[in-house]
Design a protein around this motif. Structure first.
Motif, short mmCIF file in Angstrom:
data_model
loop_
_atom_site.label_atom_id
_atom_site.label_comp_id
_atom_site.label_asym_id
_atom_site.label_seq_id
_atom_site.Cartn_x
_atom_site.Cartn_y
_atom_site.Cartn_z
N GLN A 1 0.82 -1.20 0.00
CA GLN A 1 0.00 0.00 0.00
C GLN A 1 0.86 1.26 0.00
OE1 GLN A 1 -2.72 0.27 3.25
NE2 GLN A 1 -3.59 2.18 2.57
N ARG A 2 2.01 1.19 0.67
CA ARG A 2 2.87 2.36 0.77
C ARG A 2 3.30 2.86 -0.60
NH1 ARG A 2 8.15 2.12 4.33
NH2 ARG A 2 7.78 -0.01 3.75
N ASP A 3 3.52 1.95 -1.54
CA ASP A 3 3.94 2.35 -2.88
C ASP A 3 2.81 3.01 -3.67
OD1 ASP A 3 6.42 1.27 -2.30
OD2 ASP A 3 5.86 -0.70 -3.11
N LYS A 4 1.59 2.74 -3.27
CA LYS A 4 0.43 3.25 -4.00
C LYS A 4 -0.08 4.58 -3.44
CE LYS A 4 -1.09 -1.44 -4.98
NZ LYS A 4 -2.13 -2.43 -4.75
N GLN A 5 0.51 5.03 -2.37
CA GLN A 5 0.01 6.26 -1.74
C GLN A 5 0.21 7.47 -2.64
OE1 GLN A 5 -1.64 6.18 1.11
NE2 GLN A 5 -1.33 4.00 1.14
N GLU B 1 9.30 13.82 0.89
CA GLU B 1 8.41 12.66 1.00
C GLU B 1 8.93 11.48 0.18
OE1 GLU B 1 4.57 12.53 1.59
OE2 GLU B 1 4.68 14.16 3.02
N GLU B 2 9.42 11.77 -1.01
CA GLU B 2 9.95 10.71 -1.88
C GLU B 2 11.15 10.03 -1.22
OE1 GLU B 2 10.08 8.06 -4.82
OE2 GLU B 2 8.51 9.59 -4.61
N LEU B 3 12.04 10.84 -0.66
CA LEU B 3 13.20 10.28 0.04
C LEU B 3 12.77 9.49 1.27
CD1 LEU B 3 15.61 13.35 -0.12
CD2 LEU B 3 15.91 11.16 -1.29
N LEU B 4 11.82 10.02 2.02
CA LEU B 4 11.36 9.39 3.25
C LEU B 4 10.73 8.03 2.98
CD1 LEU B 4 11.28 10.05 6.28
CD2 LEU B 4 9.01 11.00 5.93
N LYS B 5 9.93 7.93 1.93
CA LYS B 5 9.23 6.67 1.69
C LYS B 5 10.16 5.59 1.14
CE LYS B 5 7.13 7.23 -2.88
NZ LYS B 5 5.88 7.39 -3.58
N GLN B 6 11.37 5.96 0.72
CA GLN B 6 12.34 4.97 0.24
C GLN B 6 13.13 4.34 1.39
OE1 GLN B 6 14.83 6.67 -2.84
NE2 GLN B 6 13.05 7.54 -3.88
N LEU B 7 12.99 4.90 2.59
CA LEU B 7 13.71 4.36 3.75
C LEU B 7 13.02 3.11 4.29
CD1 LEU B 7 14.40 7.64 5.77
CD2 LEU B 7 16.06 6.32 4.46
N PRO B 8 13.80 2.21 4.88
CA PRO B 8 13.18 1.09 5.60
C PRO B 8 12.32 1.63 6.75
CG PRO B 8 15.55 0.73 5.31
CD PRO B 8 15.25 2.14 4.86
N ASP B 9 11.30 0.87 7.15
CA ASP B 9 10.35 1.33 8.17
C ASP B 9 11.02 1.79 9.46
OD1 ASP B 9 8.29 0.82 6.41
OD2 ASP B 9 7.72 -1.08 7.35
N LYS B 10 12.03 1.06 9.93
CA LYS B 10 12.68 1.43 11.19
C LYS B 10 13.35 2.80 11.10
CE LYS B 10 13.56 -3.18 13.01
NZ LYS B 10 14.59 -4.13 13.45
N LEU B 11 13.98 3.07 9.96
CA LEU B 11 14.64 4.36 9.77
C LEU B 11 13.62 5.46 9.55
CD1 LEU B 11 17.65 3.36 7.47
CD2 LEU B 11 17.54 3.43 9.96
N MET B 12 12.57 5.15 8.79
CA MET B 12 11.51 6.13 8.54
C MET B 12 10.84 6.53 9.85
SD MET B 12 8.17 6.02 6.00
CE MET B 12 7.62 4.47 6.60
N ALA B 13 10.65 5.57 10.75
CA ALA B 13 10.02 5.86 12.04
C ALA B 13 10.84 6.87 12.83
CB ALA B 13 9.85 4.57 12.84
N VAL B 14 12.14 6.68 12.88
CA VAL B 14 13.01 7.59 13.65
C VAL B 14 13.01 8.99 13.03
CG1 VAL B 14 15.39 8.03 14.36
CG2 VAL B 14 14.45 5.74 14.56
N VAL B 15 13.14 9.07 11.71
CA VAL B 15 13.15 10.37 11.03
C VAL B 15 11.81 11.08 11.24
CG1 VAL B 15 13.28 11.52 8.79
CG2 VAL B 15 14.89 9.70 9.34
N THR B 16 10.72 10.33 11.11
CA THR B 16 9.39 10.92 11.27
C THR B 16 9.20 11.46 12.68
OG1 THR B 16 8.46 9.45 9.61
CG2 THR B 16 6.91 10.48 11.11
N LEU B 17 9.56 10.68 13.68
CA LEU B 17 9.41 11.13 15.06
C LEU B 17 10.30 12.34 15.36
CD1 LEU B 17 9.18 7.72 16.93
CD2 LEU B 17 7.34 9.38 16.62
N ARG B 18 11.50 12.36 14.79
CA ARG B 18 12.44 13.45 15.07
C ARG B 18 12.03 14.75 14.38
NH1 ARG B 18 14.68 16.56 17.86
NH2 ARG B 18 16.77 17.31 17.48
N TYR B 19 11.74 14.68 13.09
CA TYR B 19 11.55 15.91 12.33
C TYR B 19 10.08 16.27 12.11
CZ TYR B 19 16.51 15.54 11.64
OH TYR B 19 17.85 15.45 11.88
N ILE B 20 9.20 15.31 12.14
CA ILE B 20 7.78 15.61 11.99
C ILE B 20 7.13 15.72 13.37
CG2 ILE B 20 5.59 14.91 10.94
CD1 ILE B 20 7.93 15.47 8.94
N GLY B 21 7.42 14.74 14.23
CA GLY B 21 6.87 14.76 15.58
C GLY B 21 7.63 15.65 16.54
#
Length: 177
Positions: free
Chosen positions: A72-76, A107-127
């Motif tokens: 689903q992530r690829d179809k977003q 967003e394009e760069l973020l969605k190419q990351l593995p989930d574990k890395l995306m989670a950390v980046v999202t929490l740090r810079y978005i959250g």
């Protein structure tokens, strides 16, 4: 604090985190709702670090959904940049275009990351969580948070450099430089 006050205090952070993890407004709304159902079913008044605890629940819900719907992530679709931004000043069209382009690139760069890395980046810079809050949220050591963040940023930087190099080569190839 009442349930309503708790919800009002944290729902925007939870929604924003879910939105950036899932890249889908409806899924983010649904998951935000599920997160608070989970919170209210537990003894949330006795939790010491409420924000980190709620964000951990949100992140776990997001990661579980991503695992169930890996394709689903690829179809977003793209993020509705203009809809998300609540600004008080009127921006020029050029500024809006530049910001939208930067957001799409991020967003394009973020969605190419593995989930574990995306989670950390999202929490740090978005959250906007601290390293300690991220560690508590994901239940991993602070050193692991730092390592994952460093690795994610390194990957994103390399992808940007590669993209820029391709762009420069293409520009020079056509003699427009």
């Amino acid at each position: 604090m009442t349930e309503r006050e708790l919800f009002d205090s944290y729902n925007k952070d939870v929604y924003r985190t879910c939105y950036y993890m899932l890249r889908n407004a409806q899924d983010a709304e649904d998951l935000c709702h599920d997160v608070f159902i989970t919170v209210f079913r537990q003894d949330w008044q006795s939790v010491e670090h409420t924000r980190a605890w709620i964000m951990r629940i949100a992140m776990n819900h997001c990661l579980n959904l991503l695992k169930r719907n890996q394709t689903q992530r690829d179809k977003q679709g793209q993020v509705q940049w203009l809809h998300e931004q609540a600004t008080f000043s009127i921006k020029s069209v050029d500024t809006i275009v530049v910001e939208k382009t930067a957001q799409e690139e991020w967003e394009e760069l973020l969605k190419q990351l593995p989930d574990k890395l995306m989670a950390v980046v999202t929490l740090r810079y978005i959250g906007e969580l601290s390293m300690a809050e991220i560690a508590e949220t994901l239940q991993i050591p602070v050193g692991t948070v730092k390592s994952r963040l460093h690795k994610a940023l390194k990957i994103m930087r390399k992808k940007l450099e590669h993209k820029n190099n391709l762009w420069l080569k293409g520009e020079n190839q056509f003699g427009t430089h």
